[in-house]
Design a protein around this motif. Structure first.
Motif, short mmCIF file in Angstrom:
data_model
loop_
_atom_site.label_atom_id
_atom_site.label_comp_id
_atom_site.label_asym_id
_atom_site.label_seq_id
_atom_site.Cartn_x
_atom_site.Cartn_y
_atom_site.Cartn_z
N ASP A 1 65.66 40.83 -15.22
CA ASP A 1 64.73 41.29 -14.19
C ASP A 1 65.31 40.89 -12.81
N THR A 2 66.11 41.77 -12.23
CA THR A 2 66.75 41.46 -10.96
C THR A 2 65.74 41.29 -9.83
N ALA A 3 64.62 42.02 -9.90
CA ALA A 3 63.60 41.92 -8.87
C ALA A 3 63.01 40.50 -8.83
N TRP A 4 62.92 39.87 -10.01
CA TRP A 4 62.37 38.51 -10.05
C TRP A 4 63.25 37.54 -9.29
N GLU B 1 65.23 38.26 -6.86
CA GLU B 1 65.22 38.56 -5.42
C GLU B 1 64.02 37.91 -4.72
N LYS B 2 62.98 37.58 -5.48
CA LYS B 2 61.79 36.97 -4.89
C LYS B 2 61.89 35.46 -4.76
N ILE B 3 62.96 34.89 -5.34
CA ILE B 3 63.11 33.42 -5.25
C ILE B 3 63.40 32.96 -3.84
#
Length: 287
Positions: A280-283, A285-287
């Motif tokens: 999950d690349t989007a996850w 990116e939210k870090i």
């Protein structure tokens, strides 16, 4: 006429079964099982038993069933049908006015859509591999059923009925008993129950209407319900005889249905689920 000639020239193409499939579902009230659709199409096209018994290659599936499967697939991809996880196919609202449809147009549209998703040759190979894999386990299981001793097959049916909710299932088969192999009690929702006599026939041929009548004769005075289980198939007349008006009904389970039921109940069949891991690349990116 030889079987080879029949298989090459007399079995309807899946194109020819497209509209009859829609008509059959309409006759059924808009939805139906694979078996119900099959019976409708056979009746609409008036296919004789010798055509229905032609196998697809060396598999236990008939050529008519195989081609009808492609008909359903094309109609689903065209947007006229949908199918549930329980094996019920139904007409979509767009299919209300299908009389004007041309089979060639349906095939053309579906094939064009498939080509836009993936290269046609790769897609064909993928589909063939999936079909082969599906047929491999079915044929292997069907072959094992045919190799069972008669007594072992009776015990298998006994186990199948117990796993399906029957109680007090007993094997009673003996000579002079009119072909009755056992008896059990079917329970519905834990409240209603009725006695069922069953017969098991382990062979590759087709059960005839005469054999259904003989079984019903043996049932007379003993129960109002019968079950006939075979590794083979039933002729069209046998199916009609089993549900003849005014006569005690007899439910039929053919080889294909038996194989699928064993799979559903995990009896002699192991199903391995393949784990798919996706990042999950989007996850991140939210870090």
């Amino acid at each position: 006429m030889s079987v080879q000639k029949l298989s090459s020239s007399s079995v309807p193409t899946f194109h020819a079964m497209l509209i009859p499939t829609l008509v059959g579902l309409k006759n059924l009230g808009g939805s139906g099982t694979v078996q119900e659709i099959y019976e409708q199409v056979v009746q609409i096209l008036n296919l004789p038993d010798e055509i229905l018994e032609i196998p697809h290659g060396k598999t236990s599936t008939s050529e008519v069933e195989y081609r009808l499967g492609w008909s359903r697939t094309y109609l689903r991809k065209y947007g006229l049908l949908e199918n549930s996880a329980r094996g019920v196919w139904s007409l979509l609202s767009i299919a209300d006015d299908f009389e004007h449809l041309e089979p060639k147009e349906i095939v053309k549209v579906v094939q064009k859509a498939e080509k836009s998703k993936v290269d046609a040759s790769d897609r064909m190979i993928e589909t063939m591999e999936e079909s082969t894999e599906e047929l491999e386990w079915q044929d292997q299981l069907h072959g094992m059923l045919l190799n069972l001793e008669p007594a072992a097959f009776e015990r298998l049916v006994q186990r199948l009925l117990r796993e399906s909710g029957f109680i007090q299932v007993q094997i009673t088969g003996k000579s002079g008993d009119g072909g009755i192999d056992g008896v059990g009690i079917a329970r519905i929702n834990g409240f209603l129950s009725f006695h069922v006599l069953f017969q098991c026939k382990r062979y590759q041929g087709s059960v005839t209407a005469g054999q259904i009548r003989d079984f019903r004769g043996a049932m007379q005075g003993r129960t109002d319900k019968g079950l006939f289980v075979t590794t083979g198939t039933f002729t069209r007349d046998a199916v009609k005889e089993a549900t003849r008006d005014g006569a005690p009904p007899i439910d039929l389970i053919d080889g294909e249905q038996l194989v699928q039921r064993l799979k559903e109940l995990r009896l002699g069949v192991k199903i391995t689920m393949i784990e798919a891991v996706e990042i999950d690349t989007a996850w991140f990116e939210k870090i």
